[in-house]
Write an enzyme that holds these catalytic residues in place. Sequence first.
Site, PDB file in Angstrom:
ATOM      1  N   ASP A 216     -74.051  55.097 -30.418  1.00  0.00           N
ATOM      2  CA  ASP A 216     -74.595  56.432 -30.123  1.00  0.00           C
ATOM      3  C   ASP A 216     -75.866  56.246 -29.288  1.00  0.00           C
ATOM      4  O   ASP A 216     -75.982  55.236 -28.600  1.00  0.00           O
ATOM      5  CB  ASP A 216     -74.812  57.194 -31.447  1.00  0.00           C
ATOM      6  CG  ASP A 216     -74.763  58.704 -31.267  1.00  0.00           C
ATOM      7  OD1 ASP A 216     -75.261  59.200 -30.246  1.00  0.00           O
ATOM      8  OD2 ASP A 216     -74.245  59.410 -32.151  1.00  0.00           O
ATOM      9  N   HIS A 239     -75.150  55.708 -25.902  1.00  0.00           N
ATOM     10  CA  HIS A 239     -75.168  57.034 -25.281  1.00  0.00           C
ATOM     11  C   HIS A 239     -76.463  57.297 -24.520  1.00  0.00           C
ATOM     12  O   HIS A 239     -76.849  58.433 -24.315  1.00  0.00           O
ATOM     13  CB  HIS A 239     -74.918  58.130 -26.321  1.00  0.00           C
ATOM     14  CG  HIS A 239     -73.541  58.087 -26.913  1.00  0.00           C
ATOM     15  ND1 HIS A 239     -73.070  59.035 -27.786  1.00  0.00           N
ATOM     16  CD2 HIS A 239     -72.518  57.194 -26.756  1.00  0.00           C
ATOM     17  CE1 HIS A 239     -71.821  58.732 -28.142  1.00  0.00           C
ATOM     18  NE2 HIS A 239     -71.471  57.614 -27.532  1.00  0.00           N
TER      19      HIS A 239
END
Length: 396
Positions: A216, A239
């Site tokens: 993430d 991310h």
Amino acid sequence: METLLGVSMLINFLCFSFVNGQNFNVLNFGAKGDGQTDDSKAFVQAWNASCSGEGDMKTLLIPAGKTFLLQPIELKGPCKSSSIKVQLDGIITAPSNIETWSNPKSEMWIGFSTVSGLMVAGSGKINGRGSSFWEQQLKASQRPTALHIINCNNLRINGITSIDSPRNHISIKSCNTVAISNINLFAPEKSPNTDGIDISDSTNINIFDSTIQTGDDCIEIGSGTVNINITKINCGPGHGISVGSLGADGTSSVVSDVQVTNCTFTQTVNGARIKTFPGGQGYARNISFENITLINTRNSIIIDQQYIDTGKPINKDSAVAISNIRYVGFSGITSNDDAIMLKCSEITHCKDIVMDGINVTTEAGGKPKVDCEYVDGESNDPDLMRDCFKNNTTGF
Ligand SMILES: *[C@@H]1O[C@H](CO)[C@@H](O)[C@H](O)[C@H]1NC(C)=O
Ligand SMILES: *[C@@H]1O[C@H](CO)[C@@H](O)[C@H](O)[C@H]1NC(C)=O
Ligand SMILES: *[C@@H]1O[C@H](CO)[C@@H](O)[C@H](O)[C@H]1NC(C)=O
Ligand SMILES: *[C@@H]1O[C@H](CO)[C@@H](O)[C@H](O)[C@H]1NC(C)=O
Ligand SMILES: *[C@@H]1O[C@H](CO)[C@@H](O)[C@H](O)[C@H]1NC(C)=O
Ligand SMILES: *[C@@H]1O[C@H](CO)[C@@H](O)[C@H](O)[C@H]1NC(C)=O
Ligand SMILES: *[C@@H]1O[C@H](CO)[C@@H](O)[C@H](O)[C@H]1NC(C)=O
Ligand SMILES: *[C@@H]1O[C@H](CO)[C@@H](O)[C@H](O)[C@H]1NC(C)=O
């Protein structure tokens, strides 16, 4: 024989404490370090001893060459000394799977709270063994964060490695003056919600010279973060570096004075991202991303003011205001033709957005597509940003 050993251990311990004055080795508090025995109680006792002792610069020592199994623990202050160092040279491992955690729904695995002058440093490793949590597809809130630090002023984290956290690797909340450097955070690209570092309600933060490869956000700059500089981070997979999500459920969020420089995004889903929920309030302002290298990054530059949790009603009456955002010196390759997306709110618009020196090419070598809604700003590349800043002619 046993008594002799006991006595010699005691003498050892006394000498050690006497000579070094301020060292508290977990082995002297009964920790086994065999990777099998639960060493949680020994850690808490060693922590309590270092936290309650008089004098400055206590060291809680977690020695190299051993593996310590810990259930969720909370190491709490305030402590008597003005600073405490946790010297992490060994390995700390979580229970092997979700069934063997004493409290798998705990918010944290290793927690520190209300300790000023805390330093966590060393060449050691913490292994959250999160895969059994990921497989069960639990909500993020039902999985523990590996290192959870709250209410700690003058915090430093240096050198350590965290792998496979069930959720975030490191969460920092309500801390003033923080330096994080030379750390490594690793989890598989597909592991859910394994943010590298999450920061919220904190001020005066430096994060530098670190490698984050995770499932993430590499770094998430959350609500209440003011004055944070991030430099020389190798991010990816992951991310990217995100401001937000801000303004969930109509709340007011404030983030300002953010500088991200000299970072590399390698095969990340996003690069430089700001995301806010419709219906929120507050602002995100004075944020810059400068000298950023992209290696097959998907959404290199992205502002999303229409970020929603699926299934929730969308409130369009207010928005977190976004202004004074600078993207300067981006170079490299986007693996997605839509490399730049600025999707702002009709209510507030994104204001004073600067895009200079954006040298991003698609894999085929072409110019990327730029997708904008309700953005006001300027660029030294009017051609690239033509459809974006069309309401502003000053820069052209
Ligand atoms: C550590 O200290 C806390 C707070 O002073 C106390 O509640 C706890 O029982 C102590 N734990 C151990 C293992 O000494
Ligand atoms: C971040 O850098 C700016 C200068 O570029 C400086 O003014 C600010 O104090 C720095 N912040 C921190 C937390 O060091
Ligand atoms: C913007 O943030 C930087 C630190 O990142 C700070 O030095 C500067 O004073 C801020 N500018 C404004 C206008 O607040
Ligand atoms: C970023 O790198 C450039 C070139 O190496 C250097 O001049 C600059 O000081 C660096 N910026 C920061 C904030 O470290
Ligand atoms: C960006 O890189 C340029 C060239 O290396 C350097 O002069 C500048 O100081 C860097 N910017 C920051 C904010 O570090
Ligand atoms: C843009 O990037 C390419 C490689 O990605 C490089 O060859 C070129 O010199 C860069 N141009 C500028 C103006 O920085
Ligand atoms: C330009 O302004 C018009 C009218 O305010 C608005 O409808 C449009 O979305 C704006 N365009 C951009 C790119 O912000
Ligand atoms: C146009 O850009 C200039 C320079 O960034 C800025 O001062 C001005 O507010 C912008 N105007 C609009 C309508 O956004």
